[in-house]
Design an enzyme around this catalytic site. Structure first.
Site: not given
Length: 740
Positions: A41-42, A227-228, A258, A618
């Site tokens: 996504k980044t 973002d997020e 998330q 993770r």
């Protein structure tokens, strides 16, 4: 020109998968990018910024919001490499940094604050709330978490006046909390200070109350990227909505699966309802994972599939199948820590992993202790992420307090911290007398300590104390003059030299510093000067206030990078956004993960499951899950059951090791567990909200007599007669209580 334009676009789109390309190329109108863990996504956000500029959008018309300064700087650097230095003109920052800069320009329109306002961190805010509780002569224990309540109100955009009105028909507790909120906000205004939540609260208020100001920023930021987005709260949502209302060129990126910060105000509905807010929105699902093995993803997908409140998606990867997940169930929590330590040593010595490639994740901070003990015994280097931050150390906060007062003399919270630091014979009793006089006269603390005539009017002060105040005031005035010409790092050195701080702290036994050696504190102060010098080198015209802004807005997760090779110990919540080749998820037991407080609430249980999903994803190559059959709680050894989340993972993804206590039936190999549907609650057989009233007297089987202070839907707050018990929140369905 055409060749350069073609080259830039190829550089932007090269290596993107079809779904990523779709998100990067959708420039106009609302766009929701639901980006699964490890799906890049980044990179999508960065390429989208670069593509906007490549397509002719002025970089200063683009606003991009991330949740860490580290991510913002990384994205800006990546975009600059794609299309050149013009990308650095994009306004790319965190919500709080963005709002702080807006308020530096606009807050004086409110006539309540000046542009040189201080920004109070969590400890500053807590100290001021505590001061208000004491002045109102309220119970320090009952209102120990009042600052968290005030923070929640601000994040929901509830003003002092609105909360006072709400509290009229509620319990005494809420009426008193409204009084604390009002006094706290008045004190902030007197100190020309904002707390962290105020940065967004007042930006939203200015945008709402002054349409001409909002219009300027709507024209400035015609393209907005967030973002997020699943982690945004009500205030952040409203800020975004106001800015995007005109052009609707808003792109939000996130993952509902998330969303794990509901306990601090994040509202998953913001991302779930995006299509309702923007009916013409384009939706892109990023489901290809570049991080984990197929086995790890199968397990994570199987767990999260049991949640009902989600947008369906299924992570997949072209990575190898990878090893099975190792489930290690031990006889006790001590054995769990010992086996994990041994396995980490084996991974480093025989499989060539580095310590910094390994992370240990737990649900609660308290779980770290036995692991730390065994790590020390076996000489395994480790660091606790989310422990005491550099800028929270006593010696750093002391010198920061000097800088705050130099920049903003009205800041009484920081002035009180330094007035007798280092010790200069100005006792707390006399300082309290000054504070009482300040309150009665309606002047600032600094006005008083710099006015010798007024000091003579304060009753009960000795001549020795007045002389000490005179010397302190003269020193501070000298620092303020020095600040006009000296760069920040040299000003800090001047403060250290003229206050004698470096010598004084060597004999200071204050609680905040007793666990640090003199050498460590001296090294910390040296590093503090280095950080200030580095800031000045990047910002040659920077003022003391600029440096304080920089320090105040440093995010917890910006400091995760570690120069040494050490195992990372952290909570699951701290690990979000990170990745490691090897991950140990420890304490996977009922009432720990999922947490016991979530077991009776379907919404909270689903958030716990999302946290488990975050923990599993993770891991890149190896994943370990550990649990204990017995665990020590508050001095009592209790039997434990393996977490339901383990039972939700496909059995063929796992290989079991060690002692196996009683468990639920494990799903058959190759079959996903049945989707969990929360059972409908039957009518409660015990007392419900309607059976309890504020003021009721109760008897608790263990804690004795108490008085009901507040009544909720499932809990009551009780003040017990025994001062050692104090105030407790009790679940009425299970607590051993009777009404008197």
């Amino acid at each position: 020109m055409d060749e350069q334009f073609f080259f830039d676009t190829e550089k932007i789109f090269g290596g993107l998968n079809p779904k990523q390309r779709e998100a990067v190329n959708c420039l106009n109108g609302p766009l929701l990018v639901m980006a699964g863990a490890g799906s890049g996504k980044t990179r999508v956000l960065t390429c989208r910024i670069a593509n906007l500029i490549a397509q002719g959008i002025a970089p200063w018309n683009i606003l991009a919001i991330t949740f860490t300064n580290k991510a913002a700087n990384e994205m800006k650097s990546r975009a600059a490499k794609m299309i050149g230095e013009s990308a650095r003109e994009v306004w790319l920052s965190t919500f709080h940094s963005f709002c702080a800069q807006i308020l530096r320009r606009e807050i004086d329109i409110t006539d309540k604050f000046k542009r040189n306002f201080a920004i109070y961190d969590a400890s500053d805010s807590k100290a001021l709330v505590k001061q208000c509780v004491n002045e109102l002569k309220l119970s320090a224990e009952l209102f120990a978490n009042a600052n968290a309540g005030i923070s929640a109100l601000k994040n929901d955009l509830v003003s002092v006046d609105a909360f006072k009105e709400r509290s009229l028909n509620r319990s005494v507790y809420f009426k008193n909390l409204a009084m604390i909120y009002e006094m706290y906000q008045n004190r902030l205004q007197q100190n020309n200070a904002l707390d962290f939540d105020d940065l967004i609260f007042f930006t939203v208020k200015i945008f709402s109350d002054y349409p001409e100001v909002l219009e300027r920023y709507r024209e400035r930021f015609q393209y907005i990227l967030i973002d997020e987005y699943q982690d945004t709260n009500a205030a952040q949502y409203e800020l975004t909505r106001l800015l995007a209302a005109k052009y609707k060129n808003i792109c939000v990126v996130g993952d509902a699966d998330q969303s794990i910060y509901g306990w601090r105000g994040a509202d998953m509905r913001n991302i779930m309802n995006f299509e309702r807010d923007y009916p013409k929105a384009t939706v892109v699902l990023l489901e290809q994972n570049y991080r984990s093995t197929k086995t790890i993803l199968r397990a994570a997908n199987a767990v999260i599939a049991n949640n009902d409140d989600r947008i369906p998606k299924n992570l997949w990867t072209q990575n190898d199948g990878g090893e099975r997940i190792k489930l290690i169930v031990c006889e006790s929590d001590r054995q769990e820590a010992q086996l994990v330590a041994r396995e980490i040593r084996r991974l480093v010595e025989y499989e060539n992993f580095r310590y910094d490639e390994i992370a240990l994740l737990y649900r609660m901070n308290a779980q770290s202790r036995p692991f730390e003990e065994y790590f020390m015994q076996m000489e395994i280097p480790y660091v606790i992420v989310g422990g005491l931050k550099f800028y929270d150390r006593k010696e750093i906060k002391d010198i920061l307090a000097y800088l705050h007062v130099i920049a903003n003399p009205n800041d009484s919270v920081h002035l009180r911290r330094i007035i007798n630091t280092p010790r200069r014979g100005l006792g707390q009793v006399n300082v309290n007398r000054l504070m009482e006089y300040v309150e009665d006269e309606g002047i600032s603390f600094f006005e008083l300590v710099t006015d010798m005539n007024r000091l003579l009017m304060v009753p009960g002060l000795t001549q020795r104390f007045r002389n000490g105040i005179r010397n302190f005031a003269a020193m501070m005035m000298s620092f303020m003059e020095s600040a006009k010409t000296l760069p920040v790092h040299k000003l800090i050195q001047t403060v250290l030299d003229e206050t004698g701080y470096m010598d004084a702290f060597k004999t200071d036994d204050a609680d905040e510093s007793k666990n640090h050696t003199d050498d460590a504190r001296e090294e910390n102060l040296g590093e503090f000067i280095n950080s200030a010098k580095a800031f000045v080198q990047l910002n040659s015209e920077a003022t003391v206030q600029d440096f304080l802004n920089h320090v105040a807005l440093i995010n917890d997760t910006d400091a995760v990078a570690d120069k040494e090779s050490r195992v990372k110990l952290m909570t699951v919540h701290s690990a979000k956004g990170l990745e490691f080749p090897v991950v140990f998820v420890v304490g996977m037991e009922e009432k720990i993960f999922p947490h016991g407080s979530a077991l009776d609430t379907p919404e909270k249980l689903e958030e716990e499951r999302r946290a488990c999903y975050v923990a599993l994803t993770r891991a890149e190559r190896k994943l370990y899950i550990t649990a204990a059959a017995t665990r020590m709680f508050f001095g009592e050894m209790l039997k434990q059951k393996v977490s339901r989340f383990v039972d939700e993972m496909p059995a063929d993804c796992m290989e079991s090791h060690g002692y196996l206590p009683e468990r639920r039936p494990v799903p058959q190999v190759g079959k996903l567990p049945a989707r969990h549907v929360a059972p409908k609650k039957s009518a409660p057989t015990q007392r419900t909200r309607t059976d309890w009233n504020v003021g009721d007297q109760i008897n608790h089987k263990l804690w004795g007599l108490g008085t009901v202070m507040d009544v909720g839907n499932v809990n009551i707050t009780v003040q017990f007669a025994n001062p050692q018990v104090g105030v407790k929140k009790l679940a009425v369905k299970v607590a051993p209580i009777t009404k008197i």
